[in-house]
Design a protein around this motif. Structure first.
Motif, PDB file in Angstrom:
ATOM      1  N   UNK A 243      -1.109 -12.191 -89.566  1.00 13.52           N
ATOM      2  CA  UNK A 243       0.304 -13.523 -89.496  1.00 13.52           C
ATOM      3  C   UNK A 243       0.475 -14.574 -90.008  1.00 13.52           C
ATOM      4  N   UNK A 244      -0.918 -14.829 -90.369  1.00 12.64           N
ATOM      5  CA  UNK A 244      -0.934 -16.224 -92.052  1.00 12.64           C
ATOM      6  C   UNK A 244      -0.404 -15.675 -92.695  1.00 12.64           C
ATOM      7  N   UNK A 245      -0.100 -14.089 -93.132  1.00  7.84           N
ATOM      8  CA  UNK A 245       0.498 -14.075 -94.332  1.00  7.84           C
ATOM      9  C   UNK A 245       1.922 -13.678 -94.365  1.00  7.84           C
ATOM     10  N   UNK A 246       2.280 -13.397 -92.868  1.00  7.71           N
ATOM     11  CA  UNK A 246       3.687 -13.631 -92.006  1.00  7.71           C
ATOM     12  C   UNK A 246       4.547 -14.622 -92.106  1.00  7.71           C
ATOM     13  N   UNK A 247       3.338 -15.362 -91.900  1.00  5.09           N
ATOM     14  CA  UNK A 247       4.381 -16.601 -91.573  1.00  5.09           C
ATOM     15  C   UNK A 247       4.388 -17.222 -92.247  1.00  5.09           C
ATOM     16  N   UNK A 248       3.170 -17.628 -94.019  1.00  6.27           N
ATOM     17  CA  UNK A 248       3.111 -17.848 -94.889  1.00  6.27           C
ATOM     18  C   UNK A 248       4.330 -17.725 -95.456  1.00  6.27           C
ATOM     19  N   UNK A 249       4.684 -16.632 -96.294  1.00  2.01           N
ATOM     20  CA  UNK A 249       6.205 -16.099 -96.657  1.00  2.01           C
ATOM     21  C   UNK A 249       6.810 -16.339 -95.964  1.00  2.01           C
ATOM     22  N   UNK A 250       7.254 -16.068 -94.759  1.00  2.00           N
ATOM     23  CA  UNK A 250       8.517 -17.103 -94.576  1.00  2.00           C
ATOM     24  C   UNK A 250       9.846 -16.317 -94.977  1.00  2.00           C
ATOM     25  N   UNK A 251      10.367 -15.282 -95.276  1.00  2.00           N
ATOM     26  CA  UNK A 251      11.095 -14.498 -95.509  1.00  2.00           C
ATOM     27  C   UNK A 251      11.868 -13.612 -94.373  1.00  2.00           C
ATOM     28  N   UNK A 252      13.485 -13.404 -94.710  1.00  2.00           N
ATOM     29  CA  UNK A 252      13.581 -12.930 -92.985  1.00  2.00           C
ATOM     30  C   UNK A 252      12.888 -11.489 -92.787  1.00  2.00           C
ATOM     31  N   UNK A 253      12.170 -10.889 -94.113  1.00  2.00           N
ATOM     32  CA  UNK A 253      11.728  -9.470 -93.175  1.00  2.00           C
ATOM     33  C   UNK A 253      10.757  -9.755 -92.721  1.00  2.00           C
ATOM     34  N   UNK A 254       9.653 -10.217 -93.245  1.00  6.01           N
ATOM     35  CA  UNK A 254       8.385 -11.166 -93.170  1.00  6.01           C
ATOM     36  C   UNK A 254       8.508 -11.503 -91.323  1.00  6.01           C
ATOM     37  N   UNK A 255       9.504 -12.326 -91.532  1.00  3.82           N
ATOM     38  CA  UNK A 255       9.349 -12.723 -90.207  1.00  3.82           C
ATOM     39  C   UNK A 255      10.217 -11.319 -88.814  1.00  3.82           C
ATOM     40  N   UNK A 256      10.903 -11.037 -88.944  1.00  2.00           N
ATOM     41  CA  UNK A 256      11.176 -10.155 -88.530  1.00  2.00           C
ATOM     42  C   UNK A 256      10.264  -9.301 -87.705  1.00  2.00           C
ATOM     43  N   UNK A 257       9.548  -8.299 -88.617  1.00  2.00           N
ATOM     44  CA  UNK A 257       8.305  -7.589 -88.799  1.00  2.00           C
ATOM     45  C   UNK A 257       6.800  -8.689 -87.561  1.00  2.00           C
ATOM     46  N   UNK A 258       7.014  -9.922 -87.998  1.00  2.00           N
ATOM     47  CA  UNK A 258       6.269 -10.951 -87.042  1.00  2.00           C
ATOM     48  C   UNK A 258       6.698 -11.556 -85.523  1.00  2.00           C
ATOM     49  N   UNK A 259       8.783 -11.666 -85.717  1.00  3.51           N
ATOM     50  CA  UNK A 259       8.425 -11.423 -84.039  1.00  3.51           C
ATOM     51  C   UNK A 259       8.538  -9.708 -83.418  1.00  3.51           C
ATOM     52  N   UNK A 260       8.762  -8.805 -84.875  1.00  7.77           N
ATOM     53  CA  UNK A 260       8.827  -7.514 -83.931  1.00  7.77           C
ATOM     54  C   UNK A 260       7.424  -7.497 -83.171  1.00  7.77           C
ATOM     55  N   UNK A 261       6.416  -8.018 -83.866  1.00  5.00           N
ATOM     56  CA  UNK A 261       4.875  -7.227 -83.364  1.00  5.00           C
ATOM     57  C   UNK A 261       4.683  -8.662 -81.896  1.00  5.00           C
ATOM     58  N   UNK A 262       4.767 -10.304 -81.787  1.00  4.74           N
ATOM     59  CA  UNK A 262       5.066 -10.257 -80.940  1.00  4.74           C
ATOM     60  C   UNK A 262       5.657 -10.184 -79.843  1.00  4.74           C
ATOM     61  N   UNK A 263       6.593  -9.557 -79.759  1.00  4.29           N
ATOM     62  CA  UNK A 263       7.521  -9.161 -78.871  1.00  4.29           C
ATOM     63  C   UNK A 263       7.023  -7.591 -78.241  1.00  4.29           C
ATOM     64  N   UNK A 264       5.596  -6.978 -78.712  1.00  5.39           N
ATOM     65  CA  UNK A 264       5.133  -6.030 -78.157  1.00  5.39           C
ATOM     66  C   UNK A 264       3.548  -6.863 -77.050  1.00  5.39           C
TER      67      UNK A 264
END
Length: 713
Positions: free
Chosen positions: A359-380
């Motif tokens: 989660x730290x990696x996806x949020x730190x990178x903070x690109x549209x694609x990384x955050x889309x994946x982070x949002x999808x994980x949180x949704x599930x």
């Protein structure tokens, strides 16, 4: 030696919490049970609370000498009363409580001065939640005791105790107590003074790593090309891997949250570490930055993915978890596609720390694609500490863009290309793809005819795969719509708000969110998230009120999706208006089952019984889900409770209750005897009801009451 060191009025304030402890009806035999020779181990939880608060002194001292923890929500008050009443005799009891839940209960150590509390609190300085604040308050309150207790460990053998003591030593020095630390080190001997002086001179130890492991040898990994083209030599790749091993999480964010005695509050303000601000991945060091700058980014990202896969194949050794964090420095969009499924799966495999790293990696990178994946994980996710961490990381990433988490999710919802003119090119003929208001895709031919699906390619068509593309697109749009409908419904249930300017600027132009938003009832909210007025989105994109007149809304106004329980007498009018316009809503809203209270009921502190009889099997099903069942005497679960926003819980009294013993006869039906609202930190044993039902969020209360009403059916 540990001693008590109370602040002025502190002990009296802690003792006073005995009056607030809930223990229900006191029974005549409690005194006899408490003074019996072999009965302490068989006391019920209400008896334990009563005994610590005001029971016989000798029995209470014997109890806190044996119990290591209590499964109570009001443990903070039980702990404060125990420490204030029994002082040093309560040290083992308080230390066990604080050690089990340092964020919630660590403040029990504050008035205890000595080596045992010092060793315990020093280990909290790296926590993210309130435990870090309790540790700092303790160290600044007892600096001399801290120095005497921790200097030997700070100057001792490497290990966890030394690391904790060194953290405490650095904090004391930063707080202005460095002269005191040096003086006490001198009193403890020349060796201690030399060791502490050396630590003070060198500062924090540099981050070091062992040599790269065998699975990370350059010859086992794909080549990394230089930016100019040729592959890097093996020794340069080895230096790159060595630099990547220093990848780490940054220091905990400041400040540490919490408050041991907020004005006018019954309980301390506590923030659990999972809900606090989370550490991002620390920036790359100068050497790693130079090495990365000289690499081709595509081959570097592929190299990073190979490192990650090699680490997985090696069994995911915790000492080499840098392989995850390193992706923040070298990864690309393909990397997030590989990392996200791992992050999603790790909690189920008890790999919680690795999921946090991901989660730290996806949020730190903070690109549209990384955050889309982070949002999808949180949704599930279905709730719990890991879900809280995911939300915290997303909130921080969104804040970096000046957005809320809800605004971020709106902006990152995929369009599937429907925001531009999409054409299916068969070669000799072409079709335009359009979506209707229900997000059903159609093909439009050259004559303007709408087709449910494009015709299958013929022998003269040179691009037959366009037909399969349309079929895939239909499934993808349908899947995205399902996810977004669920998210918008959650927005309604959780009162997530957006600035009004986002509707015409972001939601309505979106090819998927727009058709959904137009079919929902929105509301303008004021302070305290109180509904000011409900609004419909008219056909031209403007807002319309209940009388179907154009409504002007300031762009900075806060808008949210209205829950029908908030509408009161207006609900019928809005339902009729949506029916007149034949608006089919994406999820039940104006026609949603709702149980709204009357003004008289909102002013009352409980609802009398009347919902029943209810099958016991249905009550058991609720208890096995998200409701919590409680045994309050007679070896029966006689209460169900469920959390409400604002630190409250809905409590349901059952009669006769569900037996707790295995094999006992379960009554076929239950009667709901009473429904009331209580503080979440209480154990709901008191006889008096003190919170009006109107204090509960009407939407959340309605949802829970509907569940109970469904149970009656």
């Amino acid at each position: 030696m540990t001693v008590m060191a109370w602040l002025a009025g502190e002990r009296q304030a802690w003792l006073a919490r005995a009056a607030a402890l809930d223990h229900g009806r006191e029974e005549p035999d409690w005194d006899r049970a408490a003074t019996g020779a072999n009965t302490l181990g068989s006391l019920s939880m209400p008896q334990v609370t009563w005994l610590i608060a005001k029971g016989p002194d000798a029995s209470a001292r014997a109890l806190i000498g044996k119990e290591s923890y209590l499964r109570l929500r009001q443990r903070i008050d039980v702990g404060r009363v125990a420490v204030a009443r029994f002082e040093l005799d309560a040290l083992p009891f308080a230390a066990a409580l604080a050690g089990t839940s340092p964020d919630a209960l660590g403040l029990l150590m504050l008035p205890l001065r000595g080596p045992e509390p010092a060793a315990l609190v020093a280990g909290w300085l790296r926590h993210l939640g309130s435990a870090r604040l309790w540790a700092r308050l303790w160290l600044e309150r007892h600096p001399e005791a801290a120095a005497r207790a921790l200097i030997p460990a700070a100057a001792g053998r490497p290990g966890k105790a030394r690391q904790n003591a060194e953290d405490a030593r650095r904090h004391l020095a930063a707080a202005g107590h460095e002269p005191l630390v040096v003086t006490i080190a001198g009193e403890l001997g020349a060796a201690a003074l030399a060791a502490i002086s050396a630590l003070l001179a060198t500062g924090p130890a540099p981050v070091t790593r062992e040599q790269p492991p065998a699975w990370a040898r350059a010859e086992l990994l794909p080549p990394v090309r230089a930016a100019a083209g040729p592959p890097l030599p093996p020794d340069e790749v080895t230096r790159l891997v060595a630099a990547l091993t220093r990848s780490r999480l940054a220091e905990p964010p400041e400040p540490a949250p919490g408050d041991p005695a907020p004005p006018g509050a019954a309980v301390p303000l506590v923030v659990e570490g999972s809900a606090a601000a989370q550490p991002m991945v620390a920036p790359a060091g100068p050497q790693l930055q130079r090495l990365i700058a000289g690499c081709d980014r595509g081959s570097l990202a592929a190299f990073g993915r190979a490192l990650l896969q090699a680490w997985l194949a090696a069994g995911m050794p915790a000492s080499h978890a840098w392989a995850i964090l390193a992706q923040a420095h070298v990864g690309d969009d393909a990397t997030w596609g590989e990392l996200a499924p791992l992050v999603r799966s790790w909690p189920a495999k008890s790999r919680y720390l690795r999921a946090i790293d991901g989660h730290a990696v996806l949020a730190t990178v903070g690109t549209d694609e990384s955050l889309r994946h982070a949002l999808a994980i949180e949704h599930g996710m279905s709730g719990g500490p890991m879900n809280e961490r995911a939300v915290a990381y997303l909130t921080q990433a969104a804040a970096g863009r000046g957005l809320s988490r809800t605004q971020l999710a709106d902006r990152l919802t995929v369009t599937h290309g429907l925001d531009t003119a999409m054409t299916l090119d068969y070669g000799r003929r072409a079709f335009t793809v359009v979506a209707d208001e229900h997000l059903t895709l159609f093909a439009v031919d050259a004559d303007g005819r709408r087709l449910a699906r494009p015709p299958k390619p013929g022998v003269k068509d040179t691009n037959p795969e366009a037909y399969e593309r349309f079929q895939r697109l239909r499934k993808e749009v349908r899947a995205t719509a399902v996810v977004q409908i669920a998210r918008l419904e959650r927005d309604m249930l959780e009162h997530r708000l957006r600035p009004a300017r986002d509707l015409p600027a972001v939601l309505l132009p979106h090819p998927i969110l727009g058709p959904l938003a137009r079919r929902l009832l929105w509301g303008q909210y004021g302070p305290g998230r109180r509904l000011l007025r409900a609004l419909r989105i008219a056909e031209d994109g403007s807002f319309a009120d209940r009388d179907d007149r154009t409504a002007t809304v300031d762009g900075h106004a806060e808008l949210g999706i209205v829950h029908p329980a908030e509408l009161g007498a207006e609900l019928g009018d809005w339902a009729q208006l949506f029916a007149d316009y034949e608006i089919m809503q994406p999820f039940p809203q104006v026609n949603r089952p709702v149980m709204a209270l009357t003004e008289r009921q909102r002013a009352a502190c409980s609802l009398p019984g009347g919902l029943g009889p209810v099958p016991s099997s249905r009550i058991s099903a609720l208890a096995d889900g998200s409701w919590h069942s409680t045994e309050h005497g007679a070896r029966r679960h006689t209460q169900l409770s469920r959390g409400l926003p604002g630190g409250l819980r809905l409590v349901v009294e059952l009669d006769p209750g569900v037996p707790t013993s295995w094999g006992a006869t379960v009554p076929a039906e239950q009667r709901i005897a009473e429904i009331w609202v209580d503080d979440a930190w209480s154990d709901h044993w008191q006889r008096a009801r003190r919170i009006p039902l109107g204090a509960a969020d009407p939407a959340a209360l309605s949802e829970l009451l509907v569940q109970l009403y469904a149970a009656e059916r």
